[in-house]
Design an enzyme around this catalytic site. Structure first.
Site, PDB file in Angstrom:
ATOM      1  N   ILE A  18      -9.151   8.295  11.555  1.00 13.81           N
ATOM      2  CA  ILE A  18      -9.443   7.427  10.418  1.00 13.81           C
ATOM      3  C   ILE A  18      -8.747   6.076  10.569  1.00 13.81           C
ATOM      4  O   ILE A  18      -9.348   5.023  10.308  1.00 13.81           O
ATOM      5  CB  ILE A  18      -9.046   8.114   9.098  1.00 13.81           C
ATOM      6  N   ASN A  81      -2.207   4.538   5.943  1.00 11.10           N
ATOM      7  CA  ASN A  81      -3.084   5.623   6.389  1.00 11.10           C
ATOM      8  C   ASN A  81      -2.339   6.763   7.052  1.00 11.10           C
ATOM      9  O   ASN A  81      -2.771   7.914   6.965  1.00 11.10           O
ATOM     10  CB  ASN A  81      -4.125   5.065   7.362  1.00 11.10           C
ATOM     11  N   TYR A 152       1.157  19.334   1.472  1.00 13.97           N
ATOM     12  CA  TYR A 152       0.166  18.282   1.699  1.00 13.97           C
ATOM     13  C   TYR A 152      -0.468  17.850   0.387  1.00 13.97           C
ATOM     14  O   TYR A 152      -0.566  16.656   0.086  1.00 13.97           O
ATOM     15  CB  TYR A 152      -0.905  18.779   2.674  1.00 13.97           C
ATOM     16  N   LYS A 156      -0.056  14.129  -1.415  1.00 16.02           N
ATOM     17  CA  LYS A 156      -1.218  13.270  -1.640  1.00 16.02           C
ATOM     18  C   LYS A 156      -1.434  13.009  -3.135  1.00 16.02           C
ATOM     19  O   LYS A 156      -1.926  11.939  -3.521  1.00 16.02           O
ATOM     20  CB  LYS A 156      -2.459  13.898  -1.014  1.00 16.02           C
ATOM     21  N   THR A 189     -12.264  15.246  12.033  1.00 19.70           N
ATOM     22  CA  THR A 189     -11.217  14.713  12.893  1.00 19.70           C
ATOM     23  C   THR A 189     -10.641  15.852  13.734  1.00 19.70           C
ATOM     24  O   THR A 189     -11.062  17.010  13.615  1.00 19.70           O
ATOM     25  CB  THR A 189     -10.097  14.074  12.051  1.00 19.70           C
TER      26      THR A 189
END
Length: 260
Positions: A18, A81, A152, A156, A189
């Site tokens: 990304i 990012n 995670y 976020k 990804t």
């Protein structure tokens, strides 16, 4: 159109996936890009490809951000990012009952501390011009619970909230520094490769992993990059503190999925 002409843009985690897609899109739109990554070799390869500059940056390191600030004291755009899931080196427990404090902190150090340090740097680097755009890459996981990846999801979610705090702070300061977050869902990804494999069952596994997504497919890094271009450009001047989901419709409700 070169929507980012004359803008100095820094992208973290630009060495692959990304981040690389965002850096490429920015360069294609006329930006002067600084591709940063903790892996300088990856950043340098990407920079050579797109005519950018490379810089080694471990986003959880305050010293690295200071070195970046000394090199580029004024910027127009920052994309936070760089991020980790916690499963990069090994499959370890990340559920609320069995995750270790060390594993929890390692994920937050990169995803949350890195975003905090990036936003702090960007505000100072944009203050003289009183304008700029900060784009934080959060996740759909920051809007819902993820039992097997609690750290995670938590990190976020914090990025999502910090984005709003930064946006409000800049507005209070009379600065036209906008801060928005992007929330991708399943983007194809490298992190998915261990689950997909490369055998004859790959297509079947891919379909199973996105079965609950109304559009029935993975997203592409380039699709995230296009949203980042919009937020970095002068085409979204009234947008700050906003969150943009790009998830194939999954948060709209999986009942919208077409019938098989």
């Amino acid at each position: 159109m070169e929507r980012l002409r004359n803008k100095l843009c820094i992208v973290t985690g630009a060495g692959r996936e990304i981040g690389a897609a965002i850096a490429r899109a920015f360069a294609a739109e006329g930006a002067s890009v600084v591709a940063t990554d903790k892996n300088l070799e990856r950043a340098t390869a990407l920079a050579r490809e797109i005519g950018a500059r490379a810089f080694r940056l471990e986003v959880s390191s305050e010293e690295d951000w200071q070195a970046l600030a000394e090199t580029w004291p004024e910027i127009d755009v920052l994309v936070n990012n760089a991020g980790v899931t916690g499963f990069e080196d090994a499959v370890v427990p990340h559920d609320p009952e069995n995750a270790t404090l060390t594993a929890w902190r390692q994920v937050h150090a990169v995803n949350l501390d890195g975003t905090f340090l990036g936003c702090r740097y960007a505000i100072k680097a944009m203050r003289r011009r009183k304008a700029g755009s900060i784009v934080n890459i959060s996740s759909r996981s920051g809007m819902i619970g993820i039992p097997a990846a609690a750290a995670y999801a938590s990190s976020k979610a914090a990025v999502r909230n910090h984005t709003k705090s930064v946006a409000l702070y800049c507005a209070q300061q009379g600065l036209n520094i906008r801060c928005n977050s992007i929330h991708p869902a399943a983007v194809l990804t490298e992190m998915w490769e261990p689950m997909l494999g490369d055998g004859p069952q790959r297509a079947e596994r891919m379909a199973a992993l996105v079965a609950d997504t109304p559009l029935r497919r993975f997203g592409a890094p380039e699709e995230i990059a296009m949203l980042a271009v919009l937020l970095a450009s002068d085409e979204a001047p009234y947008m700050t503190g906003s969150e943009l989901t790009i998830d194939g419709g999954i948060l709209a409700g999986s009942a919208a999925s077409p019938q098989a």
